[in-house]
Design a protein around this motif. Sequence first.
Motif, PDB file in Angstrom:
ATOM      1  N   VAL A 143       1.239  -0.715  -0.146  1.00 54.74           N
ATOM      2  CA  VAL A 143      -0.088   0.233   0.106  1.00 54.74           C
ATOM      3  C   VAL A 143       0.702   0.975  -0.069  1.00 54.74           C
ATOM      4  CG1 VAL A 143      -1.824   0.906   1.845  1.00 54.74           C
ATOM      5  CG2 VAL A 143      -2.081  -1.461   0.938  1.00 54.74           C
ATOM      6  N   GLY A 144       1.666   1.601   0.964  1.00 57.24           N
ATOM      7  CA  GLY A 144       2.455   2.275   0.784  1.00 57.24           C
ATOM      8  C   GLY A 144       3.654   2.541  -1.090  1.00 57.24           C
ATOM      9  N   GLN A 145       3.610   1.741  -1.171  1.00 55.15           N
ATOM     10  CA  GLN A 145       4.623   1.629  -2.822  1.00 55.15           C
ATOM     11  C   GLN A 145       3.624   2.338  -3.599  1.00 55.15           C
ATOM     12  OE1 GLN A 145       7.544   1.468  -2.853  1.00 55.15           O
ATOM     13  NE2 GLN A 145       8.098  -0.422  -1.772  1.00 55.15           N
ATOM     14  N   ALA A 146       2.485   1.725  -3.085  1.00 54.15           N
ATOM     15  CA  ALA A 146       1.263   1.836  -4.254  1.00 54.15           C
ATOM     16  C   ALA A 146       0.504   3.654  -4.417  1.00 54.15           C
ATOM     17  CB  ALA A 146      -0.366   1.048  -3.897  1.00 54.15           C
ATOM     18  N   LEU A 147       0.615   4.143  -2.504  1.00 50.53           N
ATOM     19  CA  LEU A 147      -0.016   5.252  -2.913  1.00 50.53           C
ATOM     20  C   LEU A 147       1.518   5.941  -2.400  1.00 50.53           C
ATOM     21  CD1 LEU A 147      -2.056   5.168   0.554  1.00 50.53           C
ATOM     22  CD2 LEU A 147      -2.951   5.715  -1.546  1.00 50.53           C
TER      23      LEU A 147
END
Length: 463
Positions: A143-147
């Motif tokens: 999620v961190g990579q995505a956001l």
Amino acid sequence: MAPEEPGRAAYVVLLACTTLGTLSSTLITSPINQIADGLEAGPREIVFAVAAFTLAMVVAAPLAGWLCERLGPRRFLVASLGLMVAAGIGAALSPDLLTLVGMRALQGLACSAIPPAVQQTLGFFWVHNRARVMATWASAIGVGQALGPPIGGLVADLVGWRGVFVTHAALAGLLAVLLLRVVPAAPAGRPPMHVTGMLTLVVGAGGLVGALTVVGQGGALVTTLALAAVGLVGVLVHLMIARRSSRALVEPRLLREPRYFRSTVAAGSVMSILGMFIVATPLELGRGFGLSPGRIGAITVALAASMAIFAPVSSRIGERITPRRVMHAGLAVLVCTPLLVPPALALEGSTAPLVAAFAVLALSGCAIGAVQSVAALGAMRSPASRNGTAMGIHNMVRFSGLAAGYAWVALSYPTGHLMLVFAGPATLAALTLAVVLVGPPAAPVVDTAPTLGTGPGSPAVGT
């Protein structure tokens, strides 16, 4: 007897801290070209601003694991988030590249607390659901990579790249408050501190990763060799101390245990592959296609979004075909997908290359999420999970992999040969697959309530 599980709010806040840690590195990938222009830095120099963050995490990881166990995970994490707020504000005010690099190093130092603190807390309170909890933890990384790329790109487009660091500092401050309000404190322990052992471990890891960073920056050969020699001597001396001293930070047998060893190797390798993707792809999209930070984020989000979505799915698949086979399949995919990026970006037309790159990144993200999830579960189920410093070493290897990935991009991207850049992750995935295929599966384990702070000499219960 297992402790009572906290409420859902505590679980969400802990996962949000993991996401924030990933955001710390990925927020600047989309505006990386804008930052370089603003500080008058070239592509090789600006990668150092990314690498400095990871280098600091590597050096601090073993001590962070020990401090987390000694002070208690919540207290240590809150203090580290406070440091992250200060470093984020400092980065936003940076007048030159050197200052930015220093602030990024401080952010990395603070971020080194997040993995051990979150892992220890999750492992203590959610002991009977550890497989899915670790898969969700891996998903939070995704999620961190995505956001990170889209948020970083959007903020940079709206208010400039300095606003990216202000945004991150605000999020860190908010999470520190929420941690104090909704997350219960896991017990602290009294792990022994062997100063010489810790010092040699930190010097060894710092020297080796520093050598990789200097190579990526095109530094002098003498400097690279000196750092590598210092790092190698530090590691060798540490191993000698660990074998001979009853007060060693970690018993060598814990690090050699098959489940821990394979999980740590796979975690470090997949983080290296991830680092190569998240730096090389934005650089090429910006410099080769002239895309804005926002558009770069919209494409590279495929990598991280697929990581976040597929990590929990891989946990369920692992329950059917065993986690080890899931890891093998993920690594096999990563042998192939990096080599598809250059031909995808070489397609004719203005849209086809970007669509093809999006698809390749999505498939790669699924594989990275699967391997990362299984590696996290394996480390938490190993006897070494009882030892804070051992988990610090596990995270040190993960961070070292990320630093190695950044160094490879900094070294290979200026050659102009994109296939050479992406041959790096493909080769690393093949080597890692060969390593984890060796030997029989580890013995089955049963999840049991943890006992933190027992020290390296205490009996370890399989998890």
